[in-house]
Design an enzyme around this catalytic site. Structure first.
Site, PDB file in Angstrom:
ATOM      1  N   ASP A  38       0.845  -1.194  -0.017  1.00  0.00           N
ATOM      2  CA  ASP A  38      -0.058  -0.052  -0.024  1.00  0.00           C
ATOM      3  C   ASP A  38       0.958   1.181  -0.042  1.00  0.00           C
ATOM      4  O   ASP A  38       1.950   1.223   0.619  1.00  0.00           O
ATOM      5  CB  ASP A  38      -0.825   0.076   1.168  1.00  0.00           C
ATOM      6  N   LYS A  72     -21.325  -6.264 -10.679  1.00  0.00           N
ATOM      7  CA  LYS A  72     -21.006  -5.831  -9.169  1.00  0.00           C
ATOM      8  C   LYS A  72     -21.696  -4.433  -9.486  1.00  0.00           C
ATOM      9  O   LYS A  72     -22.482  -4.383  -8.601  1.00  0.00           O
ATOM     10  CB  LYS A  72     -19.446  -5.369  -9.312  1.00  0.00           C
ATOM     11  N   CYS A  91     -19.910   2.174  -0.835  1.00  0.00           N
ATOM     12  CA  CYS A  91     -20.310   1.586  -2.292  1.00  0.00           C
ATOM     13  C   CYS A  91     -21.734   1.924  -2.916  1.00  0.00           C
ATOM     14  O   CYS A  91     -21.627   2.493  -3.723  1.00  0.00           O
ATOM     15  CB  CYS A  91     -20.245   0.066  -1.941  1.00  0.00           C
TER      16      CYS A  91
HETATM   17  C1  UDX Z   1     -13.103   0.106  -2.171  1.00  0.00           C
HETATM   18  C2  UDX Z   1     -12.733  -0.481  -3.460  1.00  0.00           C
HETATM   19  O1  UDX Z   1     -11.513  -0.388  -4.130  1.00  0.00           O
HETATM   20  C3  UDX Z   1     -13.808  -0.211  -4.238  1.00  0.00           C
HETATM   21  O2  UDX Z   1     -14.210  -1.462  -5.006  1.00  0.00           O
HETATM   22  C4  UDX Z   1     -14.906   0.295  -3.606  1.00  0.00           C
HETATM   23  O3  UDX Z   1     -15.994   0.662  -4.754  1.00  0.00           O
HETATM   24  C5  UDX Z   1     -14.940   1.127  -2.636  1.00  0.00           C
HETATM   25  O4  UDX Z   1     -13.617   1.238  -2.313  1.00  0.00           O
HETATM   26  P1  UDX Z   1     -11.564   0.342  -0.079  1.00  0.00           P
HETATM   27  O5  UDX Z   1     -10.870  -0.900   0.041  1.00  0.00           O
HETATM   28  O6  UDX Z   1     -12.838   0.682   0.814  1.00  0.00           O
HETATM   29  O7  UDX Z   1     -11.863   0.268  -1.581  1.00  0.00           O
HETATM   30  O8  UDX Z   1     -10.891   1.600  -0.179  1.00  0.00           O
HETATM   31  P2  UDX Z   1      -9.719   2.195   0.757  1.00  0.00           P
HETATM   32  O9  UDX Z   1      -9.820   1.722   2.219  1.00  0.00           O
HETATM   33  O10 UDX Z   1      -9.449   3.742   0.387  1.00  0.00           O
HETATM   34  O11 UDX Z   1      -8.385   1.638   0.275  1.00  0.00           O
HETATM   35  C6  UDX Z   1      -7.657   1.662  -0.905  1.00  0.00           C
HETATM   36  C7  UDX Z   1      -6.702   1.543  -0.631  1.00  0.00           C
HETATM   37  O12 UDX Z   1      -5.441   1.816  -1.708  1.00  0.00           O
HETATM   38  C8  UDX Z   1      -5.702   2.663   0.347  1.00  0.00           C
HETATM   39  O13 UDX Z   1      -5.089   1.977   1.447  1.00  0.00           O
HETATM   40  C9  UDX Z   1      -4.828   3.496  -0.220  1.00  0.00           C
HETATM   41  O14 UDX Z   1      -3.678   3.931   0.387  1.00  0.00           O
HETATM   42  C10 UDX Z   1      -4.396   2.366  -1.448  1.00  0.00           C
HETATM   43  N1  UDX Z   1      -3.872   2.883  -2.491  1.00  0.00           N
HETATM   44  C11 UDX Z   1      -4.380   3.919  -3.387  1.00  0.00           C
HETATM   45  C12 UDX Z   1      -2.623   2.284  -2.921  1.00  0.00           C
HETATM   46  O15 UDX Z   1      -1.955   1.515  -2.526  1.00  0.00           O
HETATM   47  N2  UDX Z   1      -2.133   2.856  -4.217  1.00  0.00           N
HETATM   48  C13 UDX Z   1      -2.573   3.954  -5.050  1.00  0.00           C
HETATM   49  O16 UDX Z   1      -2.203   4.141  -5.920  1.00  0.00           O
HETATM   50  C14 UDX Z   1      -3.835   4.387  -4.338  1.00  0.00           C
HETATM   51  C1  UDX Z   2     -22.397  -3.096   0.325  1.00  0.00           C
HETATM   52  C2  UDX Z   2     -22.885  -4.562  -0.620  1.00  0.00           C
HETATM   53  O1  UDX Z   2     -23.787  -5.031   0.425  1.00  0.00           O
HETATM   54  C3  UDX Z   2     -21.576  -5.394  -0.687  1.00  0.00           C
HETATM   55  O2  UDX Z   2     -22.035  -6.650  -1.644  1.00  0.00           O
HETATM   56  C4  UDX Z   2     -20.690  -4.560  -1.701  1.00  0.00           C
HETATM   57  O3  UDX Z   2     -19.472  -5.416  -1.791  1.00  0.00           O
HETATM   58  C5  UDX Z   2     -20.334  -3.358  -1.097  1.00  0.00           C
HETATM   59  O4  UDX Z   2     -21.239  -2.550  -0.717  1.00  0.00           O
HETATM   60  P1  UDX Z   2     -21.727  -2.374   2.597  1.00  0.00           P
HETATM   61  O5  UDX Z   2     -21.696  -1.137   1.970  1.00  0.00           O
HETATM   62  O6  UDX Z   2     -20.701  -2.976   3.473  1.00  0.00           O
HETATM   63  O7  UDX Z   2     -22.071  -3.566   1.464  1.00  0.00           O
HETATM   64  O8  UDX Z   2     -23.227  -2.410   3.506  1.00  0.00           O
HETATM   65  P2  UDX Z   2     -24.628  -3.022   3.389  1.00  0.00           P
HETATM   66  O9  UDX Z   2     -24.807  -3.840   4.378  1.00  0.00           O
HETATM   67  O10 UDX Z   2     -24.825  -3.386   2.041  1.00  0.00           O
HETATM   68  O11 UDX Z   2     -25.389  -1.509   3.514  1.00  0.00           O
HETATM   69  C6  UDX Z   2     -25.093  -0.609   2.883  1.00  0.00           C
HETATM   70  C7  UDX Z   2     -26.165   0.925   3.428  1.00  0.00           C
HETATM   71  O12 UDX Z   2     -27.480   0.352   3.202  1.00  0.00           O
HETATM   72  C8  UDX Z   2     -26.138   0.906   4.773  1.00  0.00           C
HETATM   73  O13 UDX Z   2     -25.842   2.226   5.122  1.00  0.00           O
HETATM   74  C9  UDX Z   2     -27.345   0.395   5.383  1.00  0.00           C
HETATM   75  O14 UDX Z   2     -27.616   0.799   6.641  1.00  0.00           O
HETATM   76  C10 UDX Z   2     -28.268   0.451   4.281  1.00  0.00           C
HETATM   77  N1  UDX Z   2     -29.363  -0.218   4.577  1.00  0.00           N
HETATM   78  C11 UDX Z   2     -29.206  -1.675   4.436  1.00  0.00           C
HETATM   79  C12 UDX Z   2     -30.613  -0.041   4.610  1.00  0.00           C
HETATM   80  O15 UDX Z   2     -30.899   1.136   4.713  1.00  0.00           O
HETATM   81  N2  UDX Z   2     -31.777  -0.665   4.649  1.00  0.00           N
HETATM   82  C13 UDX Z   2     -31.593  -2.086   4.209  1.00  0.00           C
HETATM   83  O16 UDX Z   2     -32.464  -2.754   4.367  1.00  0.00           O
HETATM   84  C14 UDX Z   2     -30.454  -2.684   4.105  1.00  0.00           C
END
Ligand code: UDX
Ligand code: UDX
Length: 434
Positions: free
Chosen positions: A30, A204, A260
């Protein structure tokens, strides 16, 4: 096969740890040195149930390691999972600059064949760009394939989601790539669906947008319930008994947040615009979700009339329970509005207060983070439930009522039973119920 995971954020860390727990030889890297230092010591920068234990276990048994050096990680790996973030831009589209720069780094270190796997959520046709970028910047003779293996992890249950998947989507162009990914996921072989890459990428975005649509749909119905004698909880239950509809993701409330759903719905709208397909249904999904906060503020106004100088306890800051993540949390826009109306806010969350301080620094008496839940409700004029943590469901409401200046409870997640709460003497507001 040596697996490299590039980007050890929420998605990358879970992917690295769980792949190593499946017995693979994994190295995570990272750009954020602190994350790598912590991870190497067995400490996780995110709160995710069960993750730190598995991290420690696999560091110890030698199947997992972390490195600051992107180049070395790329060169040492046969398979690279790209887990860098794809943040939302002003126009709603996903910013692919980190995926591009990662692709260039891979190109520059292509010392042997590599399978490059997109794990981050990316717009359909991204693989084409990754392929073009690697071909353009390629140094050395290494061949490569690109594949898509979208993540479906929910925060709070990510480890268990990874280890017990409903499906493992593998989008590939070559037999070799397919065989490598099927081998990596051999433990889940009856859950694997192999498609072409565009299909995998779209699965997705389509899945997340569909779930977001379900939530906006039930929120829309909850507005109707509030204007009639219907109860949205029972409407959702009745609808959900039909297996074609299913009972999950029909919880009315303050709307969806997180890293997401909001981002993916907007990204899909933008993809549709770019490719000339009408996805305006999703614009309504997004609008309904955004409007939730205004509708909740309406309830607060109904209860308090004037918000200025009222002590308001806000319970729950994370975008959902069992996580410390506040990205796109409904609490953020709610707090912004209440702040602009000069409320005196007492904020409490079991895990997300540190992350929330980045958005709203402590600013007494306007914004105070409390050590515990009871300090937040002490002398409050109203109590708001914003995230449905179990800790809140088990509240001793009798005690809380005595501590508050006015026993007004505005429940944005329908945590409580209206009759029960009112029988204790609370004025109670919730979503889609009388
Ligand atoms: C997710 C998923 O990548 C994406 O699919 C989803 O839609 C939401 O974001 P997430 O793991 O939740 O990513 O994001 P984050 O916690 O910001 O992690 C990304 C990591 O990549 C960070 O730790 C950042 O430092 C790192 N990074 C970013 C690198 O190592 N290299 C880069 O060039 C940019
Ligand atoms: C989501 C998808 O579920 C997962 O498959 C994908 O990889 C990443 O995005 P996440 O964002 O971690 O996961 O949370 P999720 O449990 O899906 O909830 C998303 C949001 O919807 C939350 O803010 C939750 O409070 C809200 N939610 C969920 C509602 O308001 N009502 C519901 O019935 C379910």
């Amino acid at each position: 096969m040596k697996i490299g995971v590039i980007g050890t954020g929420y998605v990358g860390m879970v992917t690295a740890v769980c792949l190593s727990d499946l017995g693979h030889d994994v190295i995570g890297t990272d750009i954020d040195k602190e994350k790598i230092d912590k991870a190497s010591q067995g400490s996780c920068h995110i709160y995710e149930p069960g993750l730190e234990e598995l991290l420690k276990k696999n560091l110890k048994n030698g199947t997992l390691s972390f490195s600051h050096a992107l180049e070395d990680t790329i060169q040492a790996s046969d398979v690279l999972f790209v887990c860098v973030n794809t943040p939302q831009r002003e126009d709603g589209s996903a910013d692919m600059c980190y995926v591009e720069s990662t692709s260039r780094s891979i190109a520059e270190n292509l010392n042997k064949y590599k399978l490059v796997v997109e794990k981050s959520t990316v717009p359909v046709q991204t693989s084409m760009w990754i392929k073009r970028t690697i071909s353009l910047y390629k140094k050395g003779n290494g061949e490569f394939d690109v594949a898509s293996n979208p993540e479906f992890l929910r925060e709070g249950t990510a480890v268990s989601d990874f280890m017990h998947p409903d499906r493992v989507i593998i989008g590939v162009e070559t037999k070799k790539a397919e065989e490598m990914l099927v081998k990596i996921y051999k433990k889940f072989k009856d859950k694997v669906l192999v498609t072409n890459i565009d299909t995998a990428e779209l699965i997705k975005h389509a899945s997340n947008s569909f779930l977001a649509m379900k939530i906006s749909f039930i929120n829309l119905i909850s507005d109707l319930c509030e204007r009639t004698d219907a109860d949205v909880e029972l409407v959702a239950k009745g609808m959900g008994l039909d297996p074609r509809i299913g009972k999950r993701f029909l919880r009315a409330g303050l709307g969806y947040g997180g890293s997401c759903f909001p981002k993916d719905v907007r990204a899909l709208i933008k993809i549709g615009e770019d490719l000339g397909a009408d996805l305006s249904l999703l614009k309504e999904v997004d609008r309904i979700n955004t409007d939730r906060i205004q509708s909740f503020l309406g309830k607060i106004k109904k209860a308090l009339w004037i918000v200025k100088d009222k002590k308001i306890a806000v319970l729950g800051l994370a975008f959902k329970p069992e996580t410390d993540d506040t990205r796109n949390a409904p609490s953020i826009n709610l707090i912004k509005e209440l702040q602009s109306q000069e409320a005196l806010l007492r904020l409490y969350d079991p895990k997300a207060m540190d992350n929330m301080r980045i958005h709203f620094p402590e600013d007494p008496p306007k914004i105070i983070y409390t050590q515990n839940l009871l300090d937040a409700v002490k002398e409050a004029n109203a109590l708001l439930i914003v995230t449905e943590w179990d800790e809140f469901k088990d509240l001793n409401l009798r005690k809380i009522k005595d501590m508050m200046a006015n026993p007004i409870l505005i429940d944005g997640r329908n945590v409580f039973d209206p009759d029960e709460v009112r029988s204790l003497g609370f004025e109670y507001y919730s979503i889609g119920r009388k």
